[in-house]
Structure formats: C-alpha cells, structure tokens
Design an enzyme around this catalytic site. Structure first.
Site, PDB file in Angstrom:
ATOM      1  N   ASP A 131     -12.453 -49.961 -30.214  1.00 14.81           N
ATOM      2  CA  ASP A 131     -12.347 -48.621 -30.577  1.00 14.81           C
ATOM      3  C   ASP A 131     -13.474 -47.626 -31.114  1.00 14.81           C
ATOM      4  O   ASP A 131     -13.268 -46.948 -31.941  1.00 14.81           O
ATOM      5  CB  ASP A 131     -10.815 -48.267 -31.409  1.00 14.81           C
ATOM      6  CG  ASP A 131     -10.321 -47.112 -30.911  1.00 14.81           C
ATOM      7  OD1 ASP A 131     -10.831 -46.218 -29.919  1.00 14.81           O
ATOM      8  OD2 ASP A 131      -9.025 -46.677 -31.451  1.00 14.81           O
ATOM      9  N   HIS A 139     -11.183 -44.369 -27.775  1.00 13.72           N
ATOM     10  CA  HIS A 139      -9.862 -43.717 -27.199  1.00 13.72           C
ATOM     11  C   HIS A 139     -10.116 -42.187 -26.797  1.00 13.72           C
ATOM     12  O   HIS A 139      -9.560 -41.649 -25.904  1.00 13.72           O
ATOM     13  CB  HIS A 139      -8.805 -44.210 -27.692  1.00 13.72           C
ATOM     14  CG  HIS A 139      -8.204 -43.385 -29.139  1.00 13.72           C
ATOM     15  ND1 HIS A 139      -8.630 -44.113 -30.217  1.00 13.72           N
ATOM     16  CD2 HIS A 139      -8.018 -42.089 -29.331  1.00 13.72           C
ATOM     17  CE1 HIS A 139      -8.593 -43.242 -31.032  1.00 13.72           C
ATOM     18  NE2 HIS A 139      -8.155 -42.010 -30.823  1.00 13.72           N
ATOM     19  N   SER A 192      -9.224 -39.263 -35.073  1.00 11.03           N
ATOM     20  CA  SER A 192      -9.919 -40.337 -34.822  1.00 11.03           C
ATOM     21  C   SER A 192     -11.428 -40.104 -34.625  1.00 11.03           C
ATOM     22  O   SER A 192     -11.957 -39.107 -33.990  1.00 11.03           O
ATOM     23  CB  SER A 192      -9.356 -40.637 -33.458  1.00 11.03           C
ATOM     24  OG  SER A 192      -8.060 -41.087 -33.370  1.00 11.03           O
TER      25      SER A 192
END
Length: 295
Positions: free
Chosen positions: A33, A2, A111
């Site tokens: 992801d 993402h 992330s």
C-alpha cells in the site's frame, strides 16, 4: 497505493498553498500500500525540506499522525501512542506484513500521511479498524525501506514481497514432537504442504519440521523474537528478503537436522488476489458481457 489505484490524474498541493500541481506516479506497491510520486514542476520543490525515514518506535511511545482526513480541508495533526507491533492484514493488497497499531485517530483521508516521532518519519498512515475504537495502523520503516530498496535493485520496477510457499501448523503439542522423535529443546513448525509454484517445493517436504530461517530460531507457535518482549510470526523474516534471494533453512527430517538452501520468490498465483491498475478483459453493455474467446 489505494489513493492512486486506477488513477487517471493525480493533483497535489503543499500545506498553506492554494495551487495544485500535477503529480506523476513512478511506482506502486499494492501489496504494501505504498506509491512513489514525483512532480515535474520545479516550483513545487522550492522551500521543501526532506524528512529522514528512520527508526521503529517502542511500545507506548508517542507519535503524531499528519494528514487531510474528512471534516475539513486544512492539514490535521493527531497524537497517539504505539499500542502494538505485529504482522497485520493490509486490506488494499490482501497480504500480511509488519504493521504498527496506534491509538491516534486515523480516518479516511489520512492515508499516505507521515507519522512522526520527533523530527523523523517512523511510518505512513494507511488504514483503521472500523469495528473498533481508536485502532489505526501505520506502515513501519522496515516495509517502507523494502519497497524503496526493491525499486533500487530493479531499476525502478516494483517486484513485491517474498513468500516461502508452505502451509504449516504449530508444534505446541508435546506428543506430536515425541512422535517426530525431536530432541527435547528443539522447536519449530510442522510443514503440512508445499506449493508447487515455489522453489521450496523442491527442497522442503510435507512432514518436515522447520526449525530455523537464516539462522533465526522459530518457536513451536511459528514466532520468533523480533525485539525485546515482542514476538511475531516468522513470515516477517521471509517478507524482508527479495525476489531471487537464497535463504538457508534448517529442518528436522527423519531423525536428521538438515540445512537446506531455498530460493525465495514473490507469489505467483494462478488467480490474482487483486487487479489494480489493470483494465478488465471484458466489456459489459446492455446486460451482455463481451470477452475474447480462448483458443
């Protein structure tokens, strides 16, 4: 993934350096992801030491999460323990895969950061539960290895994670098992529907009881023994296979215990669950929507 979805340019820098380098996206797995990037400038790789990706931490084992979360520009390291190992929803890819829950602080910006246990990587930080406190999730090694092996098998192309293509319900009701004339110690799940887009539609039928997947026994609640004292949904077994693999399943059908081959495949939805990195087929201008007409 993402962090690079719909990207135009990606810049990276090393810890302790002010210089930014242009990175190139090699592959993206939106379901898991994960994205693989490289930097063409050889200067970036000077004095860089790789870390081994290996292992699955035990419950209550301490891990460190490294990243650049909100609140500053320098690298941030937080520490926590493994709280849960289970299949969880991946919000970006709208799929369900194995994940590890930790109580280390994971916020926006974390992330893609490595999760360390000693001197090796045991996961990648990727999301948190905003409605709870100290509930973060990391992508575990089995999912990372599947992504990497998928690229290796398909010459750098990502194909995805397989699904069996069935709907099922638990068989925890003894009266249901008695109505199906199942042996006393037999366990499994009741298949209610098979999806026509999958090969399982040719082999399995509504009304079958799925008892084993590749030799692994499935409990009445749809779980299997993943590791000591940890049971997870048998969908994990399916997700660890690759597109085109043939699985051997056992089903209870009309008083017989049958062994059947089922070719596995990645999902082929008529309506995609996401459309990352794909330009829309329409154009909006002044309140009007322009789109090509079908034939």
């Amino acid at each position: 993934a993402h962090a690079v979805a719909n990207q135009v340019a990606v810049k990276v820098r090393k810890h302790g350096s002010a210089q930014r380098y242009t990175a190139r996206v090699l592959a993206v797995g939106h379901e898991c992801d994960i994205a693989m990037l490289t930097v063409d400038d050889d200067e970036f790789w000077e004095d860089v030491q790789p870390l081994e990706i290996n292992g699955l931490p035990a419950m209550q084992e301490s891990v460190m999460v490294v990243g650049f979360p909100t609140g500053g520009d320098n690298v941030c390291v937080t520490k926590g323990v493994v709280s849960r190992i289970d299949r969880s929803n991946y919000s970006h890819g709208r799929t369900t895969l194995l994940a590890i829950q930790v109580d280390a602080a994971i916020n926006s910006g974390n992330s893609g950061g490595p999760v360390l246990l000693g001197d090796h990587v045991v996961g990648i930080a990727f999301q948190c539960l905003t409605s709870g406190e100290n509930i973060g999730y990391i992508i575990p090694v089995p999912v990372i290895n599947h992504f990497l092996e998928d690229l290796e098998r398909n010459s750098g192309k990502y194909t995805g994670f397989c699904e069996l293509g069935i709907s099922w319900q638990s068989l925890e009701n003894p009266d249901m098992k008695a109505a199906l004339a199942m042996p006393k110690k037999m366990t499994g799940v009741y298949i209610t529907k098979t999806e026509p887009m999958y090969d399982s539609h040719k082999q399995l039928e509504a009304g079958d009881v799925l008892t084993h997947f590749n030799g692994v026994e499935i409990a009445d609640d749809g779980t299997f023994l993943f590791r000591e004292a940890v049971r997870i949904n048998f969908g994990h077994l399916v997700s660890q296979a690759f597109h085109g693999d043939v699985a051997h399943v056992k089903v209870w059908r009309n008083g017989q215990h049958l062994s059947l081959p089922v070719q596995l495949s990645t999902p082929q939805q008529l309506v995609p669950v996401h459309s990352h990195d794909v330009r829309p087929s329409y154009f909006i201008y002044g309140g009007l929507v322009f789109t090509p007409l079908t034939s």
